[in-house]
Write an enzyme that holds these catalytic residues in place. Structure first.
Site, PDB file in Angstrom:
ATOM      1  N   CYS A  86       0.837  -1.196   0.000  1.00  0.00           N
ATOM      2  CA  CYS A  86       0.000   0.000   0.000  1.00  0.00           C
ATOM      3  C   CYS A  86       0.881   1.259   0.000  1.00  0.00           C
ATOM      4  CB  CYS A  86      -0.976  -0.052   1.170  1.00  0.00           C
ATOM      5  SG  CYS A  86      -2.400   1.057   0.989  1.00  0.00           S
ATOM      6  N   HIS A 195      -3.361  -5.727   1.071  1.00  0.00           N
ATOM      7  CA  HIS A 195      -2.654  -5.948   2.333  1.00  0.00           C
ATOM      8  C   HIS A 195      -2.594  -7.432   2.704  1.00  0.00           C
ATOM      9  CE1 HIS A 195      -2.369  -1.742   3.891  1.00  0.00           C
ATOM     10  NE2 HIS A 195      -3.389  -1.553   3.073  1.00  0.00           N
ATOM     11  N   GLU A 197      -0.751  -8.776   4.910  1.00  0.00           N
ATOM     12  CA  GLU A 197      -0.568  -8.894   6.362  1.00  0.00           C
ATOM     13  C   GLU A 197      -1.885  -8.836   7.120  1.00  0.00           C
ATOM     14  OE1 GLU A 197      -0.798  -4.486   5.750  1.00  0.00           O
ATOM     15  OE2 GLU A 197      -0.048  -6.215   4.638  1.00  0.00           O
TER      16      GLU A 197
END
Length: 227
Positions: A86, A195, A197
């Site tokens: 990002c 994302h 994560e």
């Protein structure tokens, strides 16, 4: 394997990055403040999402002037893995580690939802735990995720198989050729808007992103531990 998670003023995904590495993979990880001047003790660098410096001037532009970015370039030059997610992707393009730029979403809105991605290249150190063409579900949260580059750069990305992830079915931001993530020519720097994560635990929304981090560790172990 030892990871550095960079922290800039305004970063807000550093904790998620740390969790993915420490709690889900059990690997060593440290937060590294943007004023640091040495990353030589780390095997990989993670540049997290957020709003570094409040996105003032241009997303990632001010973060690129931080002391730590000179060290990130050294890490990349050494062939170690660098992952930017990002705002981290935006920072890597500002640093010249990846080609192109991230523009405002075509609908001019901040988009925050889970999207479908297609794995376009699973022969990278970031995607070797995926199947070629696999459809995965990863969250996005951005206002400037519209990837753009000139025609020559786009053709180069295609010719070198540097387009790693594309949006599948629905393009949320108008990104050129549905591009969601690219790698550098050497293959050790990945930038992606979604994302991974935030998708590492099936109990809280899915674990399709975990393979990104598993892939990095697998490749590192093959290159270091088994030699």
């Amino acid at each position: 394997m030892k990871f550095a998670v960079l922290v800039f003023p305004g970063s807000n995904c550093d904790i998620d990055m740390y969790h993915a590495i420490k709690d889900e993979l059990g690997e060593e990880v440290e937060y590294v403040w943007h004023t640091a001047t040495d990353l030589s003790g780390f095997d990989g660098v993670l540049v997290p999402g957020g709003f570094s410096y409040g996105d003032y001037l241009r997303c990632g532009a001010m973060a690129n002037q931080s002391n730590i970015m000179a060290e990130v370039k050294k890490v990349a030059d050494a062939g170690k893995p660098v992952l930017g997610v990002c705002n981290g992707f935006q920072i890597l393009t500002e640093a010249g580690l990846l080609p192109g730029a991230l523009l405002r979403n075509t609908n001019l809105k901040f988009m925050c939802r889970t999207v479908q991605l297609k794995v376009e290249n699973n022969n990278t150190l970031f995607t070797n735990q995926y199947e070629q063409g696999q459809i995965i579900h990863i969250p996005i949260a951005h206002g400037e995720g519209n990837y753009y580059c000139d025609e020559e750069t786009l053709q180069s990305l295609k010719d070198n198989n540097q387009i790693v992830f594309t949006y599948s079915g629905d393009n949320p931001n108008g990104s050129l050729e549905d591009i969601a993530g690219i790698i550098n020519e050497r293959g050790n720097v990945l930038g992606m808007m979604p994302h991974p994560e935030r998708a590492v635990d099936a109990l809280v929304g899915g674990a399709d992103g975990l393979a990104v981090f598993k892939s990095i560790v697998k490749q590192w172990r093959e290159n270091h531990v088994n030699n």
